[in-house]
Design an enzyme around this catalytic site. Structure first.
Site, mmCIF file in Angstrom:
data_model
loop_
_atom_site.group_PDB
_atom_site.id
_atom_site.type_symbol
_atom_site.label_atom_id
_atom_site.label_comp_id
_atom_site.label_asym_id
_atom_site.label_seq_id
_atom_site.Cartn_x
_atom_site.Cartn_y
_atom_site.Cartn_z
ATOM 1 N N GLU A 277 154.918 83.925 67.988
ATOM 2 C CA GLU A 277 154.106 84.931 67.281
ATOM 3 C C GLU A 277 154.856 86.246 67.287
ATOM 4 O O GLU A 277 155.380 86.668 68.327
ATOM 5 C CB GLU A 277 152.759 85.178 67.968
ATOM 6 C CG GLU A 277 151.728 84.118 67.747
ATOM 7 C CD GLU A 277 150.354 84.506 68.297
ATOM 8 O OE1 GLU A 277 149.990 85.697 68.243
ATOM 9 O OE2 GLU A 277 149.665 83.593 68.777
ATOM 10 N N GLU B 37 148.506 82.123 74.848
ATOM 11 C CA GLU B 37 148.471 83.369 75.635
ATOM 12 C C GLU B 37 147.659 83.176 76.916
ATOM 13 O O GLU B 37 146.672 83.877 77.159
ATOM 14 C CB GLU B 37 147.908 84.511 74.795
ATOM 15 C CG GLU B 37 148.808 84.858 73.613
ATOM 16 C CD GLU B 37 148.328 86.046 72.784
ATOM 17 O OE1 GLU B 37 147.133 86.359 72.838
ATOM 18 O OE2 GLU B 37 149.153 86.653 72.089
#
Ligand code: BG6
Length: 460
Positions: free
Chosen positions: A358, A169
């Site tokens: 994810e 991220e």
């Protein structure tokens, strides 16, 4: 439907599963001083009752855990290497052999079970020493330390790890700089330092990509983005523009990783902020080493408005809650269609294969008679995967899907154990008590069926 060879599996991070924070010569990472997760202040060092440090003892139980994942039919498993297990301080020239040996055992065991490893180099895991001594990625030297770490593991695991992600991220540095080893909140750090650090991290990512391809031309490297569709709160054009501008904050990272240079809207943003980046010719060369695929996490969408500034309880990134959507117990809004939306958006924009690394529902589970009747999780995942199938029909090229926290783990935002995502229940509680025993939830068999049928068993 799902293509042949589609990679099915689950995802984890070292700091959320391994435990053993001080075994095998491991150094501390920034995670080890965040006992309350990202939403609570850091401590000076690890504390006795720091649940986060304990994970779920994957360090000692990896074989049992991988056996369970193999039983579900996983063809891939996303883990991260703890940078500070391999370079305890982060700035050493030579790696800690014990750290490499631990991952030798994990990777070899995974492969022996027919599971393709997918490894994140840094899942919010900058060594603490790098933060304290160097100011994390604000310091250009850290690019070199990361390069040494990346080269070491890429050479060591050549042929055994074929899929790499550089930074988890990476766009979250804008919201939580400490993951990149930068102390303080963005306002304290200041735009000049923060954006210079972002530049260094992007250069480090490009350099790692170059190194991976030099070492093993067959290896595939992806960037990893926290994906949040931004919808305009109303049909007003100013809201639509606000949504686009907010999206740019995320797009920047993919644009650089895929196109190899900074986009115009980003240069405008820097001008407006009065930021002047120091970019060397060598930096420009590193950025040109673009990724093979774009991976992302997806949990929720948010709304944006030109006038309203209310912030929802989101996944690190705030945003305005969407009045048409329900939310999880933690206030994360549930939006399966948003996943099809972002898959199309990213594919249209970048035209490189995508990888969902994810996605999942954090929920409170109740263990009764050795199992959990988690129909809510099955519904959530089913509905998201149906939208994934739609996106594939739309023409999106997708390498795989790894659901987050396939085995219960410690939450990144709150450090709670009770925010569970897994198909496998782990008997550990928020106060650290519990036997650590593993139990299959109802979703275990459900996911096994989805994988075995390559998605055909999903309910539309
Ligand atoms: C992602 C992170 O942001 O969300 C994971 O990459 C994290 O590390 C996941 O665990 C879910 O968030 P949380 O706060 O529920 O653990």
């Amino acid at each position: 439907m799902f293509p042949e060879g589609f990679l099915w599996g689950g995802a984890t991070a070292a700091n959320q599963i391994e435990g053993a924070y001080n075994e095998g010569g491991k150094g501390l990472s920034v995670q080890d001083i965040l006992p309350g997760g990202v939403t609570r202040p850091a401590t000076d060092g690890p504390t006795e009752d720091n649940l986060k440090l304990k994970g779920i003892d994957f360090y000692h139980r990896y074989e049992e855990d991988i056996d369970l994942l193999a039983e579900m039919g996983f063809t891939t498993f996303r883990i991260s290497f703890a940078w500070s297990r391999i370079f305890p301080r982060g700035d050493e020239a030579e790696p800690n052999r014990e750290g490499l040996e631990f991952y030798d055992r994990v990777i070899d065991y995974m492969r022996s079970q027919g599971i393709e490893p997918l490894v994140t180099l840094s899942h919010y895991e900058t060594p603490l020493h790098i933060m304290r001594e160097y100011g994390g990625f604000t310091n250009r030297k850290v690019i070199g330390f990361f390069e040494n770490y990346a080269r070491t593991v890429m050479e060591h695991f050549k042929g055994r790890v074929r899929y790499w992600l550089t930074f988890n991220e990476i766009n979250s540095v804008l919201h939580f700089p400490m993951f990149s080893g930068i102390e303080g909140i963005p306002e304290e750090i200041g735009a000049q330092n923060l954006y210079q650090a972002i530049h260094h991290e992007l250069v480090a990512s490009g350099r790692a990509t170059r190194i991976a391809h030099e070492i093993d031309p067959e290896s595939k490297v992806g960037c990893m983005i926290l994906a949040v569709p931004r919808y305009p709160l109303t049909p007003h054009p100013d809201d639509a523009m606000a949504a686009l501008i907010a999206s740019h904050d995320d797009f920047t990272f993919g644009d650089v990783h895929v196109r190899g240079e900074y986009p115009g809207y980003f240069r405008r943003k820097l001008r407006e902020l009065g930021v002047k980046l120091e970019i060397t010719d060598a930096d420009r060369e590193d950025l040109k080493h673009t990724v093979d695929f774009v991976s992302f996490s997806y949990y929720m969408s948010v709304c944006e408005s030109a006038t309203e500034k209310e912030s929802g309880k989101g996944n690190i990134i705030g945003g305005i809650p969407n009045p048409t959507l329900e939310a999880s117990e933690w206030g994360w809004q549930i939006d399966p269609v948003g996943l099809r939306y972002i898959l199309n958006e990213y594919w249209d924009r970048w035209q490189v294969p995508l990888f969902i690394v994810e996605n999942g529902l954090g929920a409170k589970d109740e263990l009764v008679n050795g199992t959990v009747e988690d129909d809510y999780r099955i519904d959530y995942l089913n509905d998201h995967l149906v939208q994934v199938a739609e996106a594939i029909e739309d023409g999106v090229q997708l390498l795989g899907y790894t659901s987050w926290g396939c085995i219960d783990l410690v939450s990144a935002s709150t450090a709670q154990m009770s925010k569970r995502y897994g198909f496998i229940y782990v008997d550990r509680h928020d106060d650290g008590s519990g036997s650590l025993q593993r139990y299959k939830k109802k979703s275990f068999d459900w996911y096994k069926q989805v994988i075995a049928s390559n998605g055909a068993s999903l309910k539309r």
